[in-house]
Scaffold this active site. Structure first.
Site, PDB file in Angstrom:
ATOM      1  N   ASP A  66      -0.781  12.905 -11.392  1.00  0.00           N
ATOM      2  CA  ASP A  66      -0.344  14.026 -10.555  1.00  0.00           C
ATOM      3  C   ASP A  66       0.357  15.079 -11.403  1.00  0.00           C
ATOM      4  O   ASP A  66       0.168  16.283 -11.210  1.00  0.00           O
ATOM      5  CB  ASP A  66       0.611  13.535  -9.467  1.00  0.00           C
ATOM      6  CG  ASP A  66       0.044  12.377  -8.671  1.00  0.00           C
ATOM      7  OD1 ASP A  66      -1.183  12.345  -8.464  1.00  0.00           O
ATOM      8  OD2 ASP A  66       0.833  11.501  -8.261  1.00  0.00           O
ATOM      9  N   TYR A 118       2.123  -2.156   0.198  1.00  0.00           N
ATOM     10  CA  TYR A 118       2.072  -0.945   1.005  1.00  0.00           C
ATOM     11  C   TYR A 118       2.286  -1.275   2.480  1.00  0.00           C
ATOM     12  O   TYR A 118       1.741  -2.259   2.999  1.00  0.00           O
ATOM     13  CB  TYR A 118       0.712  -0.255   0.864  1.00  0.00           C
ATOM     14  CG  TYR A 118       0.480   0.420  -0.461  1.00  0.00           C
ATOM     15  CD1 TYR A 118       1.051   1.652  -0.747  1.00  0.00           C
ATOM     16  CD2 TYR A 118      -0.325  -0.172  -1.431  1.00  0.00           C
ATOM     17  CE1 TYR A 118       0.839   2.280  -1.966  1.00  0.00           C
ATOM     18  CE2 TYR A 118      -0.549   0.442  -2.656  1.00  0.00           C
ATOM     19  CZ  TYR A 118       0.037   1.662  -2.909  1.00  0.00           C
ATOM     20  OH  TYR A 118      -0.184   2.278  -4.115  1.00  0.00           O
ATOM     21  N   TYR A 119       3.049  -0.426   3.147  1.00  0.00           N
ATOM     22  CA  TYR A 119       3.224  -0.499   4.592  1.00  0.00           C
ATOM     23  C   TYR A 119       2.918   0.899   5.141  1.00  0.00           C
ATOM     24  O   TYR A 119       3.803   1.663   5.499  1.00  0.00           O
ATOM     25  CB  TYR A 119       4.642  -0.963   4.937  1.00  0.00           C
ATOM     26  CG  TYR A 119       4.937  -2.337   4.396  1.00  0.00           C
ATOM     27  CD1 TYR A 119       4.599  -3.475   5.125  1.00  0.00           C
ATOM     28  CD2 TYR A 119       5.503  -2.502   3.138  1.00  0.00           C
ATOM     29  CE1 TYR A 119       4.841  -4.746   4.617  1.00  0.00           C
ATOM     30  CE2 TYR A 119       5.743  -3.769   2.623  1.00  0.00           C
ATOM     31  CZ  TYR A 119       5.408  -4.882   3.368  1.00  0.00           C
ATOM     32  OH  TYR A 119       5.634  -6.134   2.858  1.00  0.00           O
ATOM     33  N   GLY A 139      -6.527  11.699 -24.547  1.00  0.00           N
ATOM     34  CA  GLY A 139      -6.473  13.118 -24.233  1.00  0.00           C
ATOM     35  C   GLY A 139      -7.295  13.434 -22.999  1.00  0.00           C
ATOM     36  O   GLY A 139      -7.451  12.584 -22.110  1.00  0.00           O
ATOM     37  N   ASP A 162       7.960   8.382  -9.621  1.00  0.00           N
ATOM     38  CA  ASP A 162       6.798   9.265  -9.560  1.00  0.00           C
ATOM     39  C   ASP A 162       7.085  10.648 -10.118  1.00  0.00           C
ATOM     40  O   ASP A 162       6.179  11.322 -10.602  1.00  0.00           O
ATOM     41  CB  ASP A 162       6.347   9.419  -8.094  1.00  0.00           C
ATOM     42  CG  ASP A 162       5.576   8.214  -7.587  1.00  0.00           C
ATOM     43  OD1 ASP A 162       5.968   7.088  -7.928  1.00  0.00           O
ATOM     44  OD2 ASP A 162       4.602   8.406  -6.849  1.00  0.00           O
ATOM     45  N   ASN A 222      -8.697  10.271  -7.587  1.00  0.00           N
ATOM     46  CA  ASN A 222      -7.738   9.232  -7.186  1.00  0.00           C
ATOM     47  C   ASN A 222      -8.419   8.067  -6.474  1.00  0.00           C
ATOM     48  O   ASN A 222      -8.098   7.729  -5.331  1.00  0.00           O
ATOM     49  CB  ASN A 222      -6.657   9.840  -6.278  1.00  0.00           C
ATOM     50  CG  ASN A 222      -5.382  10.158  -7.044  1.00  0.00           C
ATOM     51  OD1 ASN A 222      -5.028   9.477  -7.997  1.00  0.00           O
ATOM     52  ND2 ASN A 222      -4.689  11.193  -6.614  1.00  0.00           N
TER      53      ASN A 222
END
Length: 347
Positions: A268, A108-109, A232, A304, A170
């Protein structure tokens, strides 16, 4: 400010997907995509025919241009996304392997990104609150103190009411600077109306085992959805008449079989499908089935976001009897929305 079906607030980043499997050190090139928990939900809802707005901050740079243009391309209202001339747009790189394996790498940046500077003072709160549903996630709370204050503002009761607040826990341990993340996430979840949490997240963050324990820890939300991966999801609904205060009617809905390409974005997608059913006033079981169906589309694609979905075919699949639902199986290259089985119980 026009009222839309759903508003999603949070950081989106430019994602670089590897051209072939291997360590990040060995991958020669990457394909550019987009990723962000909240914007993923907004894009999926727009693809399902809802009006959706994404609110965030991006840098005044080419990556910011790319994010805004791509998300707008899904039909999402991006007019309330603000540009920051002093901070960059966040980016990240990941390997082709699934997140569940030891070989998976993510770089990550996003430190000091434009979105990490979001606050109640520099975000259009009128636009944020002009929706039937406001979707948030715990990722935003971990980005900075200002972002956490904003999340507390948006999940607090307001005189005159507020949108229906949807909160996806999350839990991302690597984002939190101290050990207080789980406590903050529990606080924010208790301020929401609908909460999405994985059973594994509840164990890791709060030491809770089982949906009943999660429900006891979240006495305020009207709906709590506990996701159980391939098995589920169980939804607890306190809106059901005749229940004792604090109880929740439990509905378990098994997930269809999926040949998984990548898990990224599936949570999501599930939230978007469930919220779509909520906005349409569908029965609870069908809301969960729509969540599973939209998640299946995401699971069979490497990025995504899955291809735009057909609400008509999703409705037909969600209406299947239990036996036909249990026979569903989805895999890469075969969208679950391409053709509904003949045995669908259509009205």
């Amino acid at each position: 400010m026009p009222v839309v079906d759903a508003v999603a607030l949070g950081e989106s980043m430019v994602t670089f997907l590897p051209s072939r499997p291997g360590r990040l050190a060995d991958v020669p090139s990457f394909d550019r995509a987009i990723g962000g928990a909240e914007s993923n939900v907004a894009c999926a809802l727009a693809a399902l025919g809802h009006t959706a707005r994404w609110v965030s901050r991006v840098g005044a740079d080419g990556f910011g241009d790319h994010l805004v243009e791509r998300i707008a391309g899904y039909g999402v209202d991006v007019t309330s996304v603000r540009r920051d001339p002093a901070r960059p747009t966040g980016v990240y790189f990941r390997t082709a392997g699934d997140r569940g394996t030891d070989a998976h790498e993510v770089a990550y940046y996003r430190a000091g990104s434009a979105a990490s500077a979001m606050s109640a003072a520099n975000v259009d709160l009128t636009a944020v609150r002009a929706g039937r549903v406001l979707h948030l996630s715990g990722i935003t709370a971990a980005l900075s103190g200002e972002c956490l204050d904003l999340m507390r503002e948006l999940t607090a009761p307001r005189p005159g009411g507020r949108p229906l607040v949807s909160f996806d826990v999350n839990h991302r341990p690597g984002l939190w600077r101290d050990a207080g993340g789980p406590r903050v996430l529990l606080e924010l979840a208790r301020g929401a109306d609908i909460v999405f949490v994985g059973a594994d997240e509840a164990r890791q963050a709060w030491g809770l085992h089982g949906g009943g324990a999660v429900l006891d820890a979240l006495p305020e939300p009207r709906i709590v959805v506990v996701k159980q991966g391939r098995g589920g999801a169980t939804v607890f609904d306190r809106n059901t008449e005749g229940l004792e205060d604090g109880d929740g009617a439990a509905t378990f809905v098994r997930a269809p079989s999926v040949d998984v390409v990548a898990h990224v974005g599936a949570g999501d997608a599930f939230a978007a499908g469930f919220l779509s059913g909520t906005l349409r006033g569908l029965p609870l079981r069908e809301r969960v089935r729509h969540g599973h169906l939209v998640a299946a589309a995401a699971l069979t694609t490497p990025g995504d976001l899955a291809v735009p979905l057909s609400r008509h075919h999703a409705d037909r699949l969600a209406a299947l009897d239990d036996a036909a639902w249990g026979r569903l199986r989805f895999g890469p290259g075969r969208s679950p929305f391409a053709q509904a089985p003949k045995e669908a119980n259509t009205p």
